[in-house]
Scaffold this active site. Sequence first.
Site, PDB file in Angstrom:
ATOM      1  N   MET A 192      24.346   8.973   0.759  1.00  0.00           N
ATOM      2  CA  MET A 192      24.203  10.273   1.401  1.00  0.00           C
ATOM      3  C   MET A 192      24.585  10.206   2.881  1.00  0.00           C
ATOM      4  O   MET A 192      25.219  11.123   3.405  1.00  0.00           O
ATOM      5  CB  MET A 192      22.771  10.781   1.234  1.00  0.00           C
ATOM      6  N   PHE A 245     -11.147  -7.782  14.291  1.00  0.00           N
ATOM      7  CA  PHE A 245     -10.096  -8.228  13.381  1.00  0.00           C
ATOM      8  C   PHE A 245      -9.779  -7.123  12.364  1.00  0.00           C
ATOM      9  O   PHE A 245     -10.664  -6.606  11.699  1.00  0.00           O
ATOM     10  CB  PHE A 245     -10.539  -9.504  12.652  1.00  0.00           C
ATOM     11  N   GLN A 246      -8.521  -6.774  12.269  1.00  0.00           N
ATOM     12  CA  GLN A 246      -8.021  -5.733  11.361  1.00  0.00           C
ATOM     13  C   GLN A 246      -8.636  -4.361  11.609  1.00  0.00           C
ATOM     14  O   GLN A 246      -8.735  -3.547  10.702  1.00  0.00           O
ATOM     15  CB  GLN A 246      -8.174  -6.161   9.895  1.00  0.00           C
ATOM     16  N   LYS A 281     -17.558  -1.147   6.688  1.00  0.00           N
ATOM     17  CA  LYS A 281     -18.025  -2.143   5.732  1.00  0.00           C
ATOM     18  C   LYS A 281     -19.547  -2.082   5.554  1.00  0.00           C
ATOM     19  O   LYS A 281     -20.052  -2.206   4.437  1.00  0.00           O
ATOM     20  CB  LYS A 281     -17.592  -3.533   6.194  1.00  0.00           C
ATOM     21  N   GLU A 294       0.818  -1.226   0.000  1.00  0.00           N
ATOM     22  CA  GLU A 294       0.000   0.000   0.000  1.00  0.00           C
ATOM     23  C   GLU A 294       0.843   1.264   0.000  1.00  0.00           C
ATOM     24  O   GLU A 294       0.414   2.305  -0.499  1.00  0.00           O
ATOM     25  CB  GLU A 294      -0.977  -0.006   1.178  1.00  0.00           C
TER      26      GLU A 294
HETATM   27  C1  LIG Z   1      12.755   5.629   4.600  1.00  0.00           C
HETATM   28  C2  LIG Z   1      14.069   6.305   4.838  1.00  0.00           C
HETATM   29  N1  LIG Z   1      14.962   5.754   5.679  1.00  0.00           N
HETATM   30  C3  LIG Z   1      16.148   6.361   5.888  1.00  0.00           C
HETATM   31  C4  LIG Z   1      16.463   7.536   5.271  1.00  0.00           C
HETATM   32  C5  LIG Z   1      17.798   8.218   5.547  1.00  0.00           C
HETATM   33  N2  LIG Z   1      18.604   8.316   4.317  1.00  0.00           N
HETATM   34  C6  LIG Z   1      18.639   9.407   3.556  1.00  0.00           C
HETATM   35  S1  LIG Z   1      19.608   9.243   2.220  1.00  0.00           S
HETATM   36  C7  LIG Z   1      20.023   7.676   2.650  1.00  0.00           C
HETATM   37  C8  LIG Z   1      20.948   6.866   1.813  1.00  0.00           C
HETATM   38  C9  LIG Z   1      20.375   6.534   0.506  1.00  0.00           C
HETATM   39  O1  LIG Z   1      21.189   5.573  -0.090  1.00  0.00           O
HETATM   40  P1  LIG Z   1      20.948   5.097  -1.560  1.00  0.00           P
HETATM   41  O2  LIG Z   1      19.511   4.766  -1.755  1.00  0.00           O
HETATM   42  O3  LIG Z   1      21.897   4.018  -1.887  1.00  0.00           O
HETATM   43  O4  LIG Z   1      21.223   6.400  -2.416  1.00  0.00           O
HETATM   44  P2  LIG Z   1      22.590   7.251  -2.577  1.00  0.00           P
HETATM   45  O5  LIG Z   1      22.618   8.267  -1.491  1.00  0.00           O
HETATM   46  O6  LIG Z   1      23.724   6.297  -2.473  1.00  0.00           O
HETATM   47  O7  LIG Z   1      22.451   7.873  -3.901  1.00  0.00           O
HETATM   48  C10 LIG Z   1      19.400   7.320   3.839  1.00  0.00           C
HETATM   49  C11 LIG Z   1      19.579   6.020   4.511  1.00  0.00           C
HETATM   50  C12 LIG Z   1      15.480   8.081   4.419  1.00  0.00           C
HETATM   51  N3  LIG Z   1      15.664   9.245   3.794  1.00  0.00           N
HETATM   52  N4  LIG Z   1      14.318   7.439   4.197  1.00  0.00           N
END
Ligand SMILES: Cc1ncc(C[n+]2csc(CCOP(=O)(O)OP(=O)(O)O)c2C)c(N)n1
Lengths: 584, 201
Positions: free
Chosen positions: A499, A135-136, A185, A73
């Site tokens: 990042m 339920f749910q 429902k 979802e």
């Molecule tokens: C759902 C979620 N969890 C954690 C983060 C924290 N976060 C931001 S950028 C990043 C790294 C992303 O890595 P990747 O998808 O390999 O992309 P890259 O930065 O290497 O281009 C993380 C863990 C986030 N933005 N969203």
Amino acid sequence: METQTIAQEVSEKTAEPAKSPTTEVSGSEALLEALIVEGVDTIFGYPGGAIMPIYDALYHYNDKLNHILVRHEQGATHAGQGYARTSGKVGVVFATSGPGATNLVTGLADAQIDSTPLVCITGQVFASLLGTDAFQETDVINITTPVTKWNYQVTDATEIPEVIAKAFYIAKSGRPGPVLIDITKNAQIQKFDFAGYEKCEHIRSYRPKPIVRPQYIKEAAGLINSAKKPFVLWGQGVILGSAEQEFKAFVEKSGIPSAWTVLGAGAIPTDHPLNVGMLGMHGNYGPNVLTNECDVLIAIGMRFDDRVTGRLDKYAKQAKVIHLDIDPAEIDKNVKSTVPVWGDCKETLPMLTALVDKKEHTEWHNKFKDYTRQEVEQVIHQELNPTTAEMTMGEVIKQLNEITKGEAVIVTDVGQHQMVACRYAQFNQTRSNVTSGGLGTMGFALPAAIGAKFGAQNRTVVAVIGDGGFQMTCQELGTIMQSGIDVKIVILNNRFLGMVRQWQELFNARRYSFVDIESPDFVALAAAYRIPGKRIDDRKDLPSALNEMLNNPGSFLLEVMVTKENNVFPMVPQGCSVAEIRLK
Amino acid sequence: MDNQEIHKQEYNITVYTENQIGLLNRIAIIFTRRKINIDSLNTSPSEIESIHRFNIVINESEDVVRKLTRQIEKQVEVLKVYYHTNDDVIWQELALYKMSTDVIAEKVSVERLLRENGARAVVIRKDYTVFETTGHREETDNLIKILQPYGLIEFVRSARVAIIKNSKGFNSKLREFERLEPGEDVIENEYLNKGQKVFTM
Ligand SMILES: Cc1ncc(C[n+]2csc(CCOP(=O)(O)OP(=O)(O)O)c2C)c(N)n1
């Protein structure tokens, strides 16, 4: 029925239908009729026990409503967002109660902060069971209250037409946002006299647009006309208000250098001479530094997010600020304005344009050019024309751009690749940059790209995703497979959560704590979903691989191995002023 | 930030809303999300059918209060929000005090107590008597102090209700509101008291 004689039944069936303006329908049918009148053509969803009557009704609406079965979802909400962002229409999502509904929360939060119009319909247990831990059963209204513009629980079918009308009106009017309607429902099953559907155009307590006050427009024009170094910052408000033309007319007449937030990208083309680049943490050098040098700052449909402003107490202190926004709560929220211009920028911009003098601001523009020159020398040139053995993210985006001629819809996930794509992609058209700006949701891109393609079927849609984010929602490859949609997927694989690694390198003395991520064979994974793919790690293969991807008649996954430890620069470090932007 | 902005004081926030399930939660979230404590909250039907009035008291700086009111006003079912300092409103709190009737009769000069504190006996039973006072916090607190030594059985105080000194009343404010910020097709105040006919739901 049992008590009726057959003769009675026959005579009833053959008799002229009573000339009644109402017809008896179930709540579910009323809902679907309402969606059709609202112009809905595509629904993203996932069925379950508590929404089965709606799905049952949907069975007969196959010709009018296209339902896309997602794999999770969360994917439905992101697809709805992608659809809304490229089409300008409202994204529609169906989910069942409990776990189905809670899976929507991330997408709702994302849509809320990025002002994306969504109407989510969730099934709910029978009204008689509410509050019994049935339920749910989950208290979806309370869970989603902080992440929706409005929500409502329907427990009686007769409420459905009015509530759905209200939902669409609220989702798309004023500052758009997500709305959730939870339908028990019994209300889905219940039959009632349906007197037809009327769209909602007014809610007494709701003012989608503040009234425009001409005296402020006059004051704003006065400030602009006397400014020596005016500077425009624009955001997604320009796109949400469909005010691209009005905006262009304003900047062209006033001749003011203009910079964009990530969500504002593309409102005027990237190469427009008055477009001086991207704002914010990984934005361009000039726009960031010169924010602290301009004398009049004109913010249009943007909300001074902290990723844009950096340290607020050192942000544009020298400037008089004019802020145009449809949401009165945004004005003076983060940055105090000298002149507040409440209103829809589609209305306020032409009024302002009429009063501003035609100017060139050549000297001031040259300042931006100086900074651009420095940024090109120190950052951009190396990023786009690397001499390293390994590929950079920047050169992939650059080549992609050249081949798509800046006409593609680029959907990005979150991380380094997102910032690189926003920085280096060329956007010739509006509604081309689909990304998770405010929430920064990893896992956004793949499902959003599916929605983006449904929203802009004649355009090329390219999802640019990191190896980390792809693995958050890669099950949506199944949705692509089943719906046969054409989405090009580029995974920029740096074998890191890039990042986060960049921050650890710069601010945590290279303590790489849990950012080293292993990936499956993405090409084989795609193949399992019958999506062709290719993996490259040599620069010489890049153009042909990109061409192969773009020329493939359907979806295609291209995995590009890029430098492991590359950083996105420039960067305004957290807690610094925009003028302290670092080039390395 | 200058001093004015960080100066905290009590603010009375008045919210006019449609009568809608869940709205209290939406409004409360605006405070809790910013970690702002609500000192007093009263909500009740207003003099206009299907419109409710909230009185919310918080201790904050004006800057914070202004932003809060804008966020509250953003809620779909909220018609209008005002905020005022204590100087701008007339306010009251109601307090009830339950005492043992025996003790009261024996040890306290009830008459003096009532006179000096503007209290009223609401109920007098064999086993207990309930007094009522209304006033500002200090006034109702005062009677607690007096009664405590005589074995106060139970005490309860209401939230604050406040009337805006300067207002022309909500009826005319709403008229003004609809004049300044007209929705499509909304003219003057013809929709007042029409409840269901006006609201789209
Ligand atoms: C759902 C979620 N969890 C954690 C983060 C924290 N976060 C931001 S950028 C990043 C790294 C992303 O890595 P990747 O998808 O390999 O992309 P890259 O930065 O290497 O281009 C993380 C863990 C986030 N933005 N969203």
